[in-house]
Scaffold this active site. Sequence first.
Site, PDB file in Angstrom:
ATOM      1  N   ARG A  92      -3.495  -0.595  -3.054  1.00  0.00           N
ATOM      2  CA  ARG A  92      -4.577  -1.392  -3.618  1.00  0.00           C
ATOM      3  C   ARG A  92      -5.592  -0.529  -4.397  1.00  0.00           C
ATOM      4  O   ARG A  92      -6.108  -0.924  -5.419  1.00  0.00           O
ATOM      5  CB  ARG A  92      -5.271  -2.118  -2.454  1.00  0.00           C
ATOM      6  CG  ARG A  92      -6.575  -2.750  -2.759  1.00  0.00           C
ATOM      7  CD  ARG A  92      -6.421  -4.035  -3.509  1.00  0.00           C
ATOM      8  NE  ARG A  92      -7.714  -4.540  -3.939  1.00  0.00           N
ATOM      9  CZ  ARG A  92      -7.874  -5.486  -4.841  1.00  0.00           C
ATOM     10  NH1 ARG A  92      -6.840  -6.043  -5.410  1.00  0.00           N
ATOM     11  NH2 ARG A  92      -9.070  -5.886  -5.184  1.00  0.00           N
ATOM     12  N   CYS A 116      -1.890  -3.659   1.207  1.00  0.00           N
ATOM     13  CA  CYS A 116      -1.680  -4.594   2.318  1.00  0.00           C
ATOM     14  C   CYS A 116      -1.773  -6.039   1.829  1.00  0.00           C
ATOM     15  O   CYS A 116      -2.573  -6.347   0.947  1.00  0.00           O
ATOM     16  CB  CYS A 116      -2.772  -4.419   3.374  1.00  0.00           C
ATOM     17  SG  CYS A 116      -2.796  -2.832   4.152  1.00  0.00           S
ATOM     18  N   ASP A 124     -11.036  -9.357 -10.551  1.00  0.00           N
ATOM     19  CA  ASP A 124     -11.916  -9.873 -11.609  1.00  0.00           C
ATOM     20  C   ASP A 124     -13.256  -9.136 -11.683  1.00  0.00           C
ATOM     21  O   ASP A 124     -13.796  -8.921 -12.778  1.00  0.00           O
ATOM     22  CB  ASP A 124     -12.137 -11.385 -11.427  1.00  0.00           C
ATOM     23  CG  ASP A 124     -12.549 -11.765 -10.004  1.00  0.00           C
ATOM     24  OD1 ASP A 124     -12.162 -11.048  -9.062  1.00  0.00           O
ATOM     25  OD2 ASP A 124     -13.265 -12.764  -9.837  1.00  0.00           O
TER      26      ASP A 124
HETATM   27  C1  UD1 Z   1     -11.640  -1.872   0.776  1.00  0.00           C
HETATM   28  C2  UD1 Z   1     -10.879  -1.056   1.792  1.00  0.00           C
HETATM   29  C3  UD1 Z   1     -10.251  -1.963   2.842  1.00  0.00           C
HETATM   30  C4  UD1 Z   1     -11.313  -2.864   3.465  1.00  0.00           C
HETATM   31  C5  UD1 Z   1     -12.124  -3.596   2.391  1.00  0.00           C
HETATM   32  C6  UD1 Z   1     -13.302  -4.365   2.963  1.00  0.00           C
HETATM   33  C7  UD1 Z   1     -10.136   0.880   0.534  1.00  0.00           C
HETATM   34  C8  UD1 Z   1      -8.998   1.649  -0.040  1.00  0.00           C
HETATM   35  N1  UD1 Z   1      -9.847  -0.302   1.121  1.00  0.00           N
HETATM   36  O1  UD1 Z   1     -10.695  -2.721   0.137  1.00  0.00           O
HETATM   37  O2  UD1 Z   1      -9.647  -1.135   3.849  1.00  0.00           O
HETATM   38  O3  UD1 Z   1     -10.668  -3.839   4.268  1.00  0.00           O
HETATM   39  O4  UD1 Z   1     -12.650  -2.640   1.429  1.00  0.00           O
HETATM   40  O5  UD1 Z   1     -14.120  -3.525   3.691  1.00  0.00           O
HETATM   41  O6  UD1 Z   1     -11.270   1.350   0.529  1.00  0.00           O
HETATM   42  N2  UD1 Z   1     -12.838  -9.405  -4.443  1.00  0.00           N
HETATM   43  C9  UD1 Z   1     -12.826 -10.281  -5.517  1.00  0.00           C
HETATM   44  N3  UD1 Z   1     -12.708  -9.753  -6.776  1.00  0.00           N
HETATM   45  C10 UD1 Z   1     -12.589  -8.410  -7.012  1.00  0.00           C
HETATM   46  C11 UD1 Z   1     -12.601  -7.521  -5.897  1.00  0.00           C
HETATM   47  C12 UD1 Z   1     -12.725  -8.062  -4.623  1.00  0.00           C
HETATM   48  O7  UD1 Z   1     -12.935 -11.500  -5.339  1.00  0.00           O
HETATM   49  O8  UD1 Z   1     -12.483  -8.007  -8.187  1.00  0.00           O
HETATM   50  C13 UD1 Z   1     -12.950  -9.964  -3.059  1.00  0.00           C
HETATM   51  C14 UD1 Z   1     -11.671  -9.712  -2.232  1.00  0.00           C
HETATM   52  O9  UD1 Z   1     -10.698 -10.699  -2.469  1.00  0.00           O
HETATM   53  C15 UD1 Z   1     -12.207  -9.751  -0.812  1.00  0.00           C
HETATM   54  C16 UD1 Z   1     -13.621  -9.163  -0.960  1.00  0.00           C
HETATM   55  O10 UD1 Z   1     -13.955  -9.229  -2.349  1.00  0.00           O
HETATM   56  O11 UD1 Z   1     -12.305 -11.084  -0.357  1.00  0.00           O
HETATM   57  C17 UD1 Z   1     -13.748  -7.728  -0.481  1.00  0.00           C
HETATM   58  O12 UD1 Z   1     -12.803  -6.910  -1.160  1.00  0.00           O
HETATM   59  P1  UD1 Z   1     -13.106  -5.379  -1.468  1.00  0.00           P
HETATM   60  O13 UD1 Z   1     -14.376  -4.972  -0.809  1.00  0.00           O
HETATM   61  O14 UD1 Z   1     -12.979  -5.169  -2.939  1.00  0.00           O
HETATM   62  O15 UD1 Z   1     -11.893  -4.666  -0.735  1.00  0.00           O
HETATM   63  P2  UD1 Z   1     -11.059  -3.430  -1.256  1.00  0.00           P
HETATM   64  O16 UD1 Z   1     -11.928  -2.521  -2.052  1.00  0.00           O
HETATM   65  O17 UD1 Z   1      -9.768  -3.903  -1.811  1.00  0.00           O
END
Ligand code: UD1
Length: 370
Positions: A92, A116, A124
Amino acid sequence: MNTIEVYESGPLKGEVFVQGSKNAALPVMTAAILIPGVTVLHNIPLITDILYMITILRSVGCVVERNGYSLYIDACHVNTSQIPENAAGKMRSSIIFLGAMLARMHRAGIPYPGGCVIGKRPFDFHVDAMERMGAVVAAKEKMLTANVRNLHGADITLRFPSVGATESIILAAVLADGRTRIFNAAREPEIQELCGFLNAAGAKISGAGGSELLIDGVSSLKPVEYRIRPDRIVAGTYAIAIAATRGNAHILNTPKEEMGALTDVLCKMGCEIKEEGRGIFVDGRNASAPCGYVRTGVYPEFPTDLQSPLLTMLCVQEGNSIIEETVFEGRFRTAFELEKLGADICVKDRRAYITGGCRLHGAEVCAPEL
Ligand code: UD1
């Protein structure tokens, strides 16, 4: 290793050492491509995501050497902005190369990220932020392409404090023209780690750990040597395992100040947790009380990454409990696997209702995520 056989052990005892943080190491390794010199990183965990990240760094022209838990990343000759699909598709965090590549190469080609299977995991926020900073981004055939003449600072408000999007913006903003402000930024310790590393390299970032970040772009960054903090999720998983088996053991090298939400829950269930030097001693021999209701959330709330270990513990703990998942919409897949071991869990929308006190038995299960 694709298969792990687990045998009943009884209460866990002894001591265990916590490795470096994966979620801190990955963005810091990505940040190394912004530095035309040799970055030295210590306390890097030896896990597959790190190996995928090394593959990505090498494929874009970095020379990467590993010596035990230390990495030497020479990013003098980054020669392509195209991230290879074989490694990016498995992880990811490859999405944060969008910001880093735009900063270093003024263009980026990023295959849709893997990782995962925990909900939709869209990107977005990353795309919107890069566009606000002047990039043109297109999505076609499972590939994001982006280019920009010069990134410029911008005011960016995140709809949700996404960890990855906050990292992407920081990586783009440190070398951009002018000032970037991120509102509703993620406050996770891993953001503080990325900012600490970049500031040591000459970046100007303030506010890390709060929900408003201020980044003044600089013209270049210099090589640094940096030690990655211990992994709060690994430490938390060990603590839950000790408590769930009613064991008592030391967890060495624990980032205890980052683990308040978990230790509160464990103490409520009757666990005793004592600070000892750079670690903690977890005594789960009297951890018999039910925990009631736990809600995951963004830092400093209960981490979503510890939701499935806690879920497992609650299946064997006496009493009924509820876990509500607020970060990812599809993160109860572990529940369906635990049912094969005899657990009694009912999942409805974002809540898992757990009937505790189950005696679990062996079975063949699959680990779809962390
Ligand atoms: C990171 C961590 C992961 C952890 C998560 C939340 C890493 C490598 N992974 O994942 O282990 O579970 O933070 O603490 O550091 N979202 C959107 N649009 C986007 C980006 C995110 O809608 O462009 C939403 C996601 O669907 C989710 C939420 O925001 O519901 C949180 O996601 P995010 O904090 O971005 O998680 P990761 O960075 O992928």
